[in-house]
Design an enzyme around this catalytic site. Structure first.
Site, short mmCIF file in Angstrom:
data_model
loop_
_atom_site.label_atom_id
_atom_site.label_comp_id
_atom_site.label_asym_id
_atom_site.label_seq_id
_atom_site.Cartn_x
_atom_site.Cartn_y
_atom_site.Cartn_z
N GLU A 1 53.91 55.73 16.60
CA GLU A 1 53.83 57.20 16.59
C GLU A 1 55.25 57.76 16.43
O GLU A 1 56.18 57.29 17.06
CB GLU A 1 53.22 57.66 17.92
CG GLU A 1 53.12 59.17 18.03
CD GLU A 1 52.41 59.63 19.31
OE1 GLU A 1 52.42 58.89 20.32
OE2 GLU A 1 51.83 60.74 19.27
N LYS B 1 47.19 64.66 14.57
CA LYS B 1 46.77 64.41 15.96
C LYS B 1 45.94 65.60 16.47
O LYS B 1 46.39 66.75 16.42
CB LYS B 1 48.02 64.22 16.82
CG LYS B 1 47.76 63.70 18.22
CD LYS B 1 49.12 63.50 18.92
CE LYS B 1 49.02 62.68 20.18
NZ LYS B 1 50.35 62.38 20.73
N CYS C 1 47.53 58.07 19.21
CA CYS C 1 47.84 57.95 20.65
C CYS C 1 46.87 58.68 21.58
O CYS C 1 45.80 58.18 21.85
CB CYS C 1 49.28 58.38 20.87
SG CYS C 1 49.97 57.63 22.36
N1 LIG Z 1 51.92 59.75 23.54
C1 LIG Z 1 50.65 60.12 23.66
O1 LIG Z 1 50.14 60.87 22.86
C2 LIG Z 1 49.74 59.63 24.72
C3 LIG Z 1 50.20 58.91 25.90
O2 LIG Z 1 51.33 58.51 26.07
C4 LIG Z 1 49.15 58.70 26.91
O3 LIG Z 1 47.99 59.06 26.66
O4 LIG Z 1 49.43 58.17 27.96
#
Ligand SMILES: NC(=O)CC(=O)C(=O)O
Length: 271
Positions: A40, A110, A151
């Site tokens: 990400e 996202k 994520c």
């Molecule tokens: N970085 C993210 O979007 C999510 C995350 O770190 C988590 O759900 O814990």
């Protein structure tokens, strides 16, 4: 098919991050990957105030480099995610997917922004600078359909289920959990999504950097439709490479027909 997951360091300089992707593709060329994934926000430090500074329009420099690299190496490239700015100045956390010819075949913004505030733990507020996307994303390959989400999206089972309903046999997840949520939830979430959808799930993180403003958990992993962890990295940079057969999804779904056995008639009522 062969999937190669690159767990890369994120440098302050965008150009260095893109150059690093090129170097990794060169270094892993002998693996003869069909699909390559990265983490990400791999072009930009994961800090809300940096997203607007690093953001580019679709088709601009970072996009072009990723498209060219996919073409040069003849791979599907799930170009992690990077900050994207639209024509109205809104910023998104966006994953582009390129095919072996370098054509963009999917784009996921996202959909669930990562806003958390954990006592004595991680604070993060993507909504300070980002706008959420509003769709699920599935694309076609010669191996079958695949979905992509980013994520925090994985925490919402409805989105994975939508991708699976649309035919996805594997879900690609560019991610960056942290030192609070990583040890607590990373493995269990990936295994749960794989298990309840009976599909492969590939989570690709950036490497851990203790000096960074946001310390990523790392631990890129690949989970099977049976819920097994096929391979999981530790926190350092590097890559994993695995040969998988998406037909295994059908085998598992036939032997343990969970998706067929659902009782939509009783779930669909209003709560
Ligand atoms: N970085 C993210 O979007 C999510 C995350 O770190 C988590 O759900 O814990």
């Amino acid at each position: 098919m062969k999937i190669v997951q690159l767990q890369m360091h994120v440098y302050e300089e965008k150009e260095k991050n893109l150059a690093q992707l090129g170097e990794y593709l060169k270094r892993t060329a002998h693996e003869q990957a069909d699909i390559v994934t990265v983490g990400e926000m791999f072009t930009c430090p994961y800090q809300t105030e940096k997203f607007p500074l690093y953001a580019e329009r679709e088709g601009e420099k970072s996009w072009k480099i990723c498209s060219e690299l996919a073409r040069m190496y003849g791979v599907y490239l799930c170009a992690g995610s990077m900050p994207e700015v639209d024509e109205n100045g809104k910023i998104y956390n966006t994953a582009y997917v390129f095919d072996r010819k370098g054509e963009q075949i999917a784009k996921h913004r996202k959909a669930h922004l990562f806003d958390i505030d954990i006592e004595n733990g991680q604070y993060f507020k993507e909504s300070e600078t980002l706008t959420a996307g509003d769709s699920s994303t599935v694309f076609e390959t010669e191996f079958g359909k695949m979905g992509v989400c980013i994520c925090f999206d994985l925490r919402f089972p409805e989105l994975s289920r939508m991708m699976v309903e649309q035919g996805a046999k594997m879900i690609l997840v560019p991610a960056a959990f942290n030192m609070t949520t990583g040890p607590a939830h990373w493995e269990i979430l990936f295994r749960s999504r794989a298990l309840d959808n009976q599909c492969f799930v590939a989570g690709t993180s950036s490497a851990r950097d203790r000096e960074a403003g946001y310390v990523a958990w790392g631990h890129s992993l690949l989970v099977s439709p049976w819920g097994d962890i096929i391979e999981e990295m530790e926190e350092k940079e590097g890559y994993i490479s695995n040969e998988i057969n998406l037909d295994y999804v059908e085998k598992i779904r036939k032997e343990l027909p969970l998706l067929k056995a659902r009782r939509q008639d009783i779930y669909s009522g209003e709560v």
